[in-house]
Motif scaffolding. Structure first.
Motif, PDB file in Angstrom:
ATOM      1  N   THR A  76       0.828  -1.203   0.000  1.00 49.32           N
ATOM      2  CA  THR A  76       0.000   0.000   0.000  1.00 49.32           C
ATOM      3  C   THR A  76       0.865   1.257   0.000  1.00 49.32           C
ATOM      4  O   THR A  76       0.649   2.190  -0.790  1.00 49.32           O
ATOM      5  N   VAL A  77       1.847   1.309   0.876  1.00 47.67           N
ATOM      6  CA  VAL A  77       2.732   2.474   0.969  1.00 47.67           C
ATOM      7  C   VAL A  77       3.507   2.678  -0.328  1.00 47.67           C
ATOM      8  O   VAL A  77       3.625   3.803  -0.830  1.00 47.67           O
ATOM      9  N   GLU A  78       4.039   1.606  -0.871  1.00 44.54           N
ATOM     10  CA  GLU A  78       4.851   1.723  -2.089  1.00 44.54           C
ATOM     11  C   GLU A  78       4.018   2.186  -3.279  1.00 44.54           C
ATOM     12  O   GLU A  78       4.499   2.957  -4.116  1.00 44.54           O
ATOM     13  N   ARG A  79       2.765   1.752  -3.348  1.00 42.58           N
ATOM     14  CA  ARG A  79       1.888   2.230  -4.425  1.00 42.58           C
ATOM     15  C   ARG A  79       1.605   3.723  -4.262  1.00 42.58           C
ATOM     16  O   ARG A  79       1.586   4.462  -5.241  1.00 42.58           O
ATOM     17  N   PHE A  80       1.370   4.147  -3.035  1.00 49.29           N
ATOM     18  CA  PHE A  80       1.152   5.570  -2.792  1.00 49.29           C
ATOM     19  C   PHE A  80       2.407   6.377  -3.122  1.00 49.29           C
ATOM     20  O   PHE A  80       2.341   7.410  -3.786  1.00 49.29           O
ATOM     21  N   HIS A  98      -1.762  15.220  -4.945  1.00 49.61           N
ATOM     22  CA  HIS A  98      -1.652  13.768  -5.103  1.00 49.61           C
ATOM     23  C   HIS A  98      -2.101  13.039  -3.847  1.00 49.61           C
ATOM     24  O   HIS A  98      -2.804  12.025  -3.935  1.00 49.61           O
ATOM     25  N   VAL A  99      -1.684  13.532  -2.695  1.00 43.84           N
ATOM     26  CA  VAL A  99      -2.075  12.877  -1.438  1.00 43.84           C
ATOM     27  C   VAL A  99      -3.588  12.753  -1.356  1.00 43.84           C
ATOM     28  O   VAL A  99      -4.139  11.675  -1.086  1.00 43.84           O
ATOM     29  N   VAL A 100      -4.277  13.848  -1.616  1.00 42.55           N
ATOM     30  CA  VAL A 100      -5.740  13.842  -1.518  1.00 42.55           C
ATOM     31  C   VAL A 100      -6.368  13.020  -2.632  1.00 42.55           C
ATOM     32  O   VAL A 100      -7.269  12.205  -2.394  1.00 42.55           O
ATOM     33  N   ALA A 101      -5.896  13.210  -3.858  1.00 42.28           N
ATOM     34  CA  ALA A 101      -6.482  12.510  -5.001  1.00 42.28           C
ATOM     35  C   ALA A 101      -6.287  11.002  -4.880  1.00 42.28           C
ATOM     36  O   ALA A 101      -7.196  10.220  -5.196  1.00 42.28           O
ATOM     37  N   TRP A 102      -5.118  10.572  -4.421  1.00 43.90           N
ATOM     38  CA  TRP A 102      -4.863   9.133  -4.269  1.00 43.90           C
ATOM     39  C   TRP A 102      -5.781   8.549  -3.206  1.00 43.90           C
ATOM     40  O   TRP A 102      -6.341   7.462  -3.388  1.00 43.90           O
ATOM     41  N   CYS A 103      -5.942   9.264  -2.113  1.00 41.30           N
ATOM     42  CA  CYS A 103      -6.815   8.777  -1.045  1.00 41.30           C
ATOM     43  C   CYS A 103      -8.277   8.738  -1.494  1.00 41.30           C
ATOM     44  O   CYS A 103      -9.033   7.848  -1.107  1.00 41.30           O
ATOM     45  N   LYS A 134       8.468  15.527  -8.417  1.00 40.25           N
ATOM     46  CA  LYS A 134       9.436  15.790  -9.492  1.00 40.25           C
ATOM     47  C   LYS A 134       8.749  16.320 -10.748  1.00 40.25           C
ATOM     48  O   LYS A 134       9.349  16.376 -11.815  1.00 40.25           O
ATOM     49  N   SER A 135       7.479  16.712 -10.617  1.00 41.22           N
ATOM     50  CA  SER A 135       6.674  17.030 -11.797  1.00 41.22           C
ATOM     51  C   SER A 135       6.947  18.396 -12.404  1.00 41.22           C
ATOM     52  O   SER A 135       6.497  18.677 -13.516  1.00 41.22           O
ATOM     53  N   SER A 136       7.649  19.255 -11.710  1.00 41.27           N
ATOM     54  CA  SER A 136       7.892  20.606 -12.231  1.00 41.27           C
ATOM     55  C   SER A 136       9.257  21.102 -11.772  1.00 41.27           C
ATOM     56  O   SER A 136       9.676  20.818 -10.644  1.00 41.27           O
ATOM     57  N   PRO A 137       9.946  21.880 -12.618  1.00 42.47           N
ATOM     58  CA  PRO A 137      11.209  22.481 -12.182  1.00 42.47           C
ATOM     59  C   PRO A 137      10.988  23.568 -11.135  1.00 42.47           C
ATOM     60  O   PRO A 137      11.922  23.952 -10.434  1.00 42.47           O
ATOM     61  N   ASP A 138       9.749  24.055 -11.036  1.00 46.58           N
ATOM     62  CA  ASP A 138       9.410  25.050 -10.025  1.00 46.58           C
ATOM     63  C   ASP A 138       9.041  24.325  -8.736  1.00 46.58           C
ATOM     64  O   ASP A 138       8.057  23.580  -8.706  1.00 46.58           O
ATOM     65  N   GLU A 192       4.843   5.823  -5.112  1.00 49.23           N
ATOM     66  CA  GLU A 192       5.198   5.893  -6.531  1.00 49.23           C
ATOM     67  C   GLU A 192       4.648   7.172  -7.170  1.00 49.23           C
ATOM     68  O   GLU A 192       5.370   7.914  -7.838  1.00 49.23           O
ATOM     69  N   GLY A 193       3.373   7.448  -6.936  1.00 51.66           N
ATOM     70  CA  GLY A 193       2.776   8.663  -7.482  1.00 51.66           C
ATOM     71  C   GLY A 193       3.234   9.917  -6.759  1.00 51.66           C
ATOM     72  O   GLY A 193       3.341  10.997  -7.365  1.00 51.66           O
ATOM     73  N   TYR A 194       3.504   9.789  -5.474  1.00 52.06           N
ATOM     74  CA  TYR A 194       3.940  10.942  -4.682  1.00 52.06           C
ATOM     75  C   TYR A 194       5.286  11.454  -5.169  1.00 52.06           C
ATOM     76  O   TYR A 194       5.483  12.664  -5.349  1.00 52.06           O
TER      77      TYR A 194
END
Length: 199
Positions: free
Chosen positions: A62-66, A90-95, A75-79, A68-70
């Motif tokens: 469960t933790v590793e699946r969470f 992501h935390v909210v959307a995944w939950c 790392k999704s933006s240089p900003d 992965e997206g976290y």
């Protein structure tokens, strides 16, 4: 050609997640998982050395699946502020997408018998924790953190704030409101502005 096993590990762990979400870690026993999956007890003992190994695998999967997206979000933006906001969302959307797994994570590894885990399970857990700490520390540095307090503030922003929003609703038995992602993002962004505002 060998016939694939009828009760594979993933199916058994799915049943364990259902039990954990409904009854907590205490509800995850070898016999209960076998019954929930409609599998013979031997199928579980063939894949897990015992209940401690089963609990470890339920938690770690469960933790590793969470995570992965976290990590992808962080790392999704240089900003760095954009990346921090993405992580909060992501935390909210995944939950929201995985409410049973989210309910499971509210208990913590100790409730899933961490003290009795094998060395390999502990290594996996510790590596994940170290990676989270290292990634958040990198984000804090990119935001201009100059000390422990600044780094702690970034961790609060991208971990604790969105989790607290999720926790309140899950423990209260209410669904996450439609504005939860936006609210988490706004609160996180305010904290990422820095002590008194880094802007």
């Amino acid at each position: 050609m060998a016939r694939p096993p009828r009760f594979d590990t993933s199916l058994l762990l799915d049943a364990a997640v259902q039990l954990a979400a409904a009854s907590g870690p205490s509800g995850v026993t070898m016999s209960a998982v076998a019954a929930a999956a409609g599998a013979p007890s031997g199928s579980l003992y063939h894949r897990f050395a015992g209940r401690s190994a089963l609990l470890a695998e339920v938690w770690l999967r469960t933790v590793e699946r969470f995570q992965e997206g976290y990590f992808t979000a962080l790392k999704s933006s240089p900003d760095p502020r954009s990346a921090g906001r993405a992580a909060a969302r992501h935390v909210v959307a995944w939950c929201r997408a995985h409410p049973k797994e989210a309910a499971l994570l509210l208990y913590g590894a100790e409730s899933f018998g961490r003290d009795g885990w094998s060395a390999d399970h502990l290594r996996r857990a510790d590596e994940g924790n170290r990676r989270v700490y290292a990634t958040v520390t990198e984000l804090a540095a990119a935001l201009g953190a100059t000390g422990t307090q600044d780094t702690e503030q970034v961790a609060l922003a991208v971990i604790d704030v969105p989790l607290s929003l999720v926790r309140r609703h899950l423990r209260g038995g209410s669904p996450l409101p439609g504005h939860a992602e936006e609210l988490a993002e706004r609160c996180t962004d305010a904290l990422l502005g820095g002590p008194g505002g880094r802007d």
